[in-house]
Write a protein that holds these residues in place. Structure first.
Motif, mmCIF file in Angstrom:
data_model
loop_
_atom_site.group_PDB
_atom_site.id
_atom_site.type_symbol
_atom_site.label_atom_id
_atom_site.label_comp_id
_atom_site.label_asym_id
_atom_site.label_seq_id
_atom_site.Cartn_x
_atom_site.Cartn_y
_atom_site.Cartn_z
ATOM 1 N N THR A 380 43.538 68.271 70.717
ATOM 2 C CA THR A 380 44.646 67.836 71.570
ATOM 3 C C THR A 380 44.809 66.332 71.413
ATOM 4 O O THR A 380 43.840 65.578 71.567
ATOM 5 N N ILE A 381 46.018 65.924 71.088
ATOM 6 C CA ILE A 381 46.336 64.512 70.954
ATOM 7 C C ILE A 381 47.400 64.172 71.986
ATOM 8 O O ILE A 381 48.297 64.974 72.258
ATOM 9 N N ALA A 382 47.272 62.997 72.595
ATOM 10 C CA ALA A 382 48.235 62.579 73.617
ATOM 11 C C ALA A 382 48.942 61.308 73.170
ATOM 12 O O ALA A 382 48.327 60.431 72.544
ATOM 13 N N LEU A 383 50.215 61.218 73.487
ATOM 14 C CA LEU A 383 51.015 60.030 73.194
ATOM 15 C C LEU A 383 51.462 59.420 74.510
ATOM 16 O O LEU A 383 52.009 60.118 75.370
ATOM 17 N N ILE A 384 51.230 58.127 74.653
ATOM 18 C CA ILE A 384 51.636 57.445 75.878
ATOM 19 C C ILE A 384 52.245 56.105 75.484
ATOM 20 O O ILE A 384 51.861 55.506 74.478
ATOM 21 N N GLY A 385 53.204 55.650 76.253
ATOM 22 C CA GLY A 385 53.852 54.380 75.942
ATOM 23 C C GLY A 385 55.132 54.218 76.726
ATOM 24 O O GLY A 385 55.603 55.162 77.384
ATOM 25 N N PRO A 386 55.743 53.035 76.673
ATOM 26 C CA PRO A 386 56.968 52.781 77.428
ATOM 27 C C PRO A 386 58.112 53.679 76.968
ATOM 28 O O PRO A 386 58.116 54.194 75.846
ATOM 29 N N THR A 387 59.097 53.851 77.829
ATOM 30 C CA THR A 387 60.302 54.595 77.465
ATOM 31 C C THR A 387 60.993 53.908 76.291
ATOM 32 O O THR A 387 61.150 52.683 76.273
ATOM 33 N N ASP A 554 41.612 64.811 73.045
ATOM 34 C CA ASP A 554 40.599 64.396 72.066
ATOM 35 C C ASP A 554 40.891 63.003 71.523
ATOM 36 O O ASP A 554 39.978 62.269 71.160
ATOM 37 N N MET A 555 42.195 62.679 71.462
ATOM 38 C CA MET A 555 42.576 61.336 71.032
ATOM 39 C C MET A 555 43.874 60.954 71.726
ATOM 40 O O MET A 555 44.780 61.777 71.890
ATOM 41 N N ILE A 556 43.948 59.692 72.138
ATOM 42 C CA ILE A 556 45.157 59.184 72.790
ATOM 43 C C ILE A 556 45.723 58.072 71.920
ATOM 44 O O ILE A 556 44.991 57.160 71.501
#
Length: 597
Positions: A380-387, A554-556
């Motif tokens: 599972t990989i997650a993506l996070i960041g500004p709009t 597992d990774m962001i």
């Protein structure tokens, strides 16, 4: 000529029917022009003593019993006129039936092709196009072509044939009177042609204004709940009123042009009829024109004036039909998306590799720059960041909704752009933040991609998406109709329905594009646990602004301005100075405030 070729291509399979319709209108026009000839022969040669000059007419008279016989039994002439009128009516009926049948089938074919073509257009086209204008092209424009085929085209062909035939008959009867009868015709025709060239742009402007009005209406009806929530009714009414006023003004301008044309053409036409009656009466009085010929000329001038006057209307409708054909052709001119260009359909396990990937919507304006990362199957990989940082653009590359510009993306070591689009989309499940549900029941929505799936699998997917208990609470359960766009469900319920609809297909790669934003934290945890405990666990990509949602990945990847600025596990990133820790601190502070409130 090019436009007629396009129409003929669409009419394939129905051309013979249309041809018989054309033949029927020609026969009916011949019968129409025969009536004045019968009256002229009766007045001049049956009642009068004038010699019949036409061998064809003489044979018909002889067949009916000869001049003397017909003179004593004029009722036979009456029956002949009635027979001609009935025959004309039969052929007019055949014309209308055959032309309409061909036109209806042709326009059905156009609609089918349009719908099929629109379904095959790339994702990017639908993102940029206006729904209202597409609807306008598929409805109003197609109906304009139908009217042209079923009414205007056959009428103009029949009218042109009748005009030529009548002019021939008139010149054989009396050249001088024929010349007098057609003085105004060239002027009327020229006036019609000039009018057609001017009004074509007015029709196009009116059609485009109608499309803009339709788009405004469609947007308002689709977003009516937002309008109500923000009390924007007056703004929406004013916006629609502006588009409606524009459409009204342009259409009124068109109607004024039409009114001017009909008024002036009436004046020209009635002047021509009056002139023929005056001159014809004088020539008949002087003995230069027989009474029967005078009656025939008056009848014929009324017959040819109408087609010439109608030429303006017909040319206008032809122009409108060609404008509609052009607008429809704009859709067909858009290249379709080839889904099986290579027929390469490898077994996909879920290993993903991005290497120096660049992507841009507009030239020299990169949305993603030099992206590189790896995901192993089942991780599972997650993506996070500004709009606006490029997270959704990144995940849209995997199902090949867009094609990357540079670098490469590999699935299980295979270059992504060598795999069939249809195949990769079957293996990559994408759950959007704003899911679209059809106005069907819940069961049909969940098994949308595969209607043959058994109820057990539907229920299992619903349980995994934590929507099963909600569905059970509905009066009709899985038979509950969700309404247009799922209007009867809450935002969280719609998102969970979309999740169930995606995971039911057991895709090896599943993407959640901020699709857990409308569910509470407890439900969020429940869904992620259920997904993690499934057999044949899928490679999962989660986009979220909520730290609790991405923490167990597992990774962001932290993305900003199209670049990866941080990467690691949750524990790695909260111990590292950067955007992730700032977001984590802010969200924890807010949670503490809520608890202590």
């Amino acid at each position: 000529m090019k436009n007629f070729k396009k129409l003929l291509n669409f009419m394939e399979g129905y051309r013979i029917i249309y041809l018989f319709g054309m033949i029927s209108i020609l026969i009916s026009q011949i019968l129409t022009t025969a009536t004045p000839l019968i009256l002229r022969t009766t007045i001049d040669s049956i009642i009068g003593d004038e010699v019949i000059n036409s061998s064809t007419i003489q044979k018909i008279v002889d067949f009916l019993g000869g001049k003397e016989f017909l003179k004593e039994k004029l009722w036979i002439i009456g029956l002949l006129l009635i027979s001609v009128a009935i025959s004309r009516g039969i052929f007019l009926y055949l014309k209308n039936t055959l032309a309409s049948k061909s036109a209806e089938n042709t326009t059905k074919k156009i609609r089918d092709k349009l719908y099929d073509h629109i379904q095959r257009l790339p994702y990017e086209y639908h993102v940029k196009s206006e729904t209202g204008e597409l609807i306008q092209k598929c409805t109003s424009d197609v109906d304009t072509i139908k009217r042209f085929l079923s009414i205007q085209l056959v009428e103009v062909v029949g009218s042109m044939f009748m005009l030529i035939f009548i002019l021939y008959v008139m010149f054989t009867m009396n050249i001088k009177m024929a010349m007098i009868s057609i003085i105004v015709l060239p002027i009327t025709f020229l006036f019609s042609f000039i009018f057609f060239t001017k009004v074509k742009k007015a029709f196009e402007a009116s059609d485009e204004a109608e499309a803009r009005m339709t788009t405004t209406l469609q947007e308002n009806l689709t977003g009516v709940r937002v309008v109500k929530a923000f009390s924007r009714q007056k703004y929406e009414v004013d916006k629609f009123d502006e588009k409606n006023l524009e459409y009204k003004d342009l259409t009124y301008k068109l109607i004024k042009n039409l009114s001017a044309y009909w008024g002036l053409s009436d004046l020209l036409s009635m002047s021509q009829v009056g002139f023929v009656i005056i001159v014809g009466s004088y020539l008949a009085y002087e003995g230069e024109l027989s009474l029967g010929s005078f009656v025939a000329f008056v009848s014929y001038i009324n017959m040819i004036i109408w087609p010439v006057r109608q030429m303006g209307r017909t040319l206008t409708d032809m122009g409108k039909a060609f404008v509609s054909l052009k607008r429809i052709d704009e859709i067909f001119a858009e290249p379709i998306e080839i889904l099986d260009e290579s027929n390469h359909k490898p077994n996909i396990r879920g290993n993903i590799e991005f290497k120096n990937v660049y992507f841009e919507y507009e030239e020299n304006k990169p949305v993603l720059s030099d992206l590189s990362f790896n995901v192993k199957a089942g991780e599972t990989i997650a993506l996070i960041g500004p709009t606006g940082s490029g997270k959704s653009s990144l995940v849209h590359l995997l199902p090949r909704l867009y094609e990357y510009n540079n670098g490469y993306i590999k699935i299980d070591g295979i270059e992504l752009n060598t795999i069939d689009k249809s195949w990769i989309r079957k293996n990559v499940g994408l759950v959007l933040q704003e899911p679209f549900l059809y106005a069907k029941n819940i069961r049909e929505n969940i098994r949308l991609a595969n209607p043959s799936l058994k109820d057990e699998k539907v229920i299992m997917a619903a349980k995994t998406a934590s929507i099963h208990e909600d569905i059970k609470s509905f009066e009709s359960g899985y038979e509950t109709i969700v309404g247009e766009r799922g209007v009867s469900l809450s935002g969280g319920q719609k998102q969970r329905m979309a999740i169930a609809r995606t995971i039911i297909n057991d895709c090896p790669i599943v993407i959640f594009d901020d699709s857990l934003s409308a569910v509470d934290t407890e439900t969020d945890i429940s869904i992620r646990k259920a997904l993690g405990s499934r057999k044949n666990r899928a490679t999962t990509i989660i986009i979220s602004h909520r730290i609790s949602t991405v923490a167990e990945a597992d990774m962001i990847l932290v993305i900003d301005k199209g670049k990866i600025i941080q990467r690691g596990t949750h524990n790695d990133l909260i111990n590292e100075e950067g955007l992730y820790r700032r977001v984590y601190t802010i969200q924890n502070s807010l949670d503490d405030e809520v608890i202590n409130a």
